[in-house]
Design a protein around this motif. Structure first.
Motif: not given
Ligand code: SF4
Ligand code: SF4
Length: 355
Positions: A9-37
């Motif tokens: 989730x984000x709110x109006x006026x969110x910071x893109x760099x912060x949102x990008x870090x949170x997206x990165x954390x999610x992808x890493x934690x859940x291994x969402x790019x692990x299919x890439x060889x």
């Protein structure tokens, strides 16, 4: 069985760099790019936006994704295809110059841009699908040949598709020029002589040279028109009308089957990231920007249909009205419903909110 859709989730006026870090954390934690060889050539499909638009996905997210993919010893690249209509994105040279001007250069993203459908939009691969409309669809060869795919989409309204997100980014955005033409071919516009001022904008923008200015008004040659809808978008006098009757449905279904063609070669090697931010009434191809919803967040899923079903539900829930009440008043659920009917993806999802 429900398909997992992760939500940041984000709110109006969110910071893109912060949102990008949170997206990165999610992808890493859940291994969402692990299919890439190792040594994969990984396409990141996005949209560079029209000049003057502000809603498209910012370069910082693409840079972050590129770095994560490079960390897996793969070779990521940004990719796009040429538009049907005339403009900044009609051929690869103009499109690349436009992308750089929009801030997607290598110095900002660390990613080369490779046009998936070549110089003129005609480099395509025929992909067989067991569709209701198509037995095969024409997909941009660069997307078909890529080892893996990350689909980065921006949720918007759309005058014919109802809404655009992952399915549209794949179905229309990853098809060749012929594939796009085939999707648009059922819609043919008319010009009302009483509203037409003979300004010539439709003549200038028509990709098929189907419009001529005649004594009373502009006139469309139906035999030449490819049904792209560009004249409707550029006419400022509401003189262009479509007999949309069945065409919304047909366009949305055709687009969904093209998206299926993209996904067909990417089983287990594709991730979709939908941005429900800076949501506009029109898609990012249209230069005007009318914001119609608050910033909501990012949805991530391996399944484009689950991602789009969740995105649509979430936007409507947050606005408190159905999409036609704040975007275009047209039938808008055929992408999801047709996907279910043909067995492409899974519209039943389980929402998992990231901490
Ligand atoms: S853009 Fe509209 S008003 Fe102008 S010539 Fe075309 S139909 Fe007529
Ligand atoms: S006349 Fe047909 S081909 Fe030309 S812009 Fe309109 S819809 Fe597209």
């Amino acid at each position: 069985m429900k398909e997992k859709v992760y939500f940041i989730p984000v709110s109006d006026g969110f910071d893109d760099d912060d949102a990008s870090r949170r997206l990165e954390d999610l992808i890493r934690e859940k291994g969402l790019l692990d299919f890439i060889r190792e040594r994969d050539l990984t396409a990141i499909k996005t949209h560079f936006g029209e000049g003057g638009k502000t809603g498209h996905v910012r370069p910082c997210y693409l840079k972050m994704l590129g770095e994560m993919i490079k960390a897996r010893k793969a070779k990521p690249f940004l990719t796009e295809t040429q538009t049907l209509y005339k403009g900044n994105r009609t051929d690869a040279v103009s499109h690349l110059a436009h992308a750089y001007a929009q801030g997607y250069g290598y110095e900002r993203t660390g990613l080369p841009i490779i046009m998936a459908d070549g110089l003129f939009g005609d480099e395509e691969t025929e992909v067989a699908i067991p569709g209701k409309i198509y037995r095969s669809v024409k997909i941009a060869s660069g997307v078909v040949k890529a080892s893996s795919l990350v689909v980065v989409s921006h949720f918007t309204g759309h005058m014919a598709a109802g809404f655009g997100c992952a399915i549209k980014n794949m179905g229309m955005g990853c098809s060749s020029r012929k594939g796009k033409m085939s999707q648009h071919s059922s819609a043919k516009p008319k010009i009302s002589a009483s509203s037409c001022t003979r300004c010539g904008a439709c003549v200038q923008w028509c990709p098929a040279s189907a419009v001529t200015i005649q004594a009373d008004s502009a006139v469309i040659d139906g035999a030449v028109c490819i049904g792209c809808g560009q004249c409707l978008a550029v006419c400022r006098f509401d003189a262009v009308t479509y007999d949309w009757g069945a065409t919304y449905e047909v366009l949305q279904k055709k687009m969904t089957e093209h998206a299926w063609g993209v996904a067909a070669g990417k089983k287990g090697t594709m991730l979709c990231i939908n941005f429900l931010t800076r949501i506009s009434k029109d898609c990012d191809c249209v230069t005007s920007y009318e914001r119609v919803a608050p910033d909501i967040g990012m949805l991530v899923s391996f399944d484009p249909v689950a991602a789009d079903a969740a995105s649509l539900d979430m936007v409507e829930e947050r606005v408190g009205r159905k999409l036609p009440q704040f975007a275009y008043q047209i039938p808008y659920r055929h992408q999801i419903d047709h996907a279910r009917e043909i067995g492409f993806g899974n519209p039943d999802y389980e929402l998992v909110t990231a901490s």
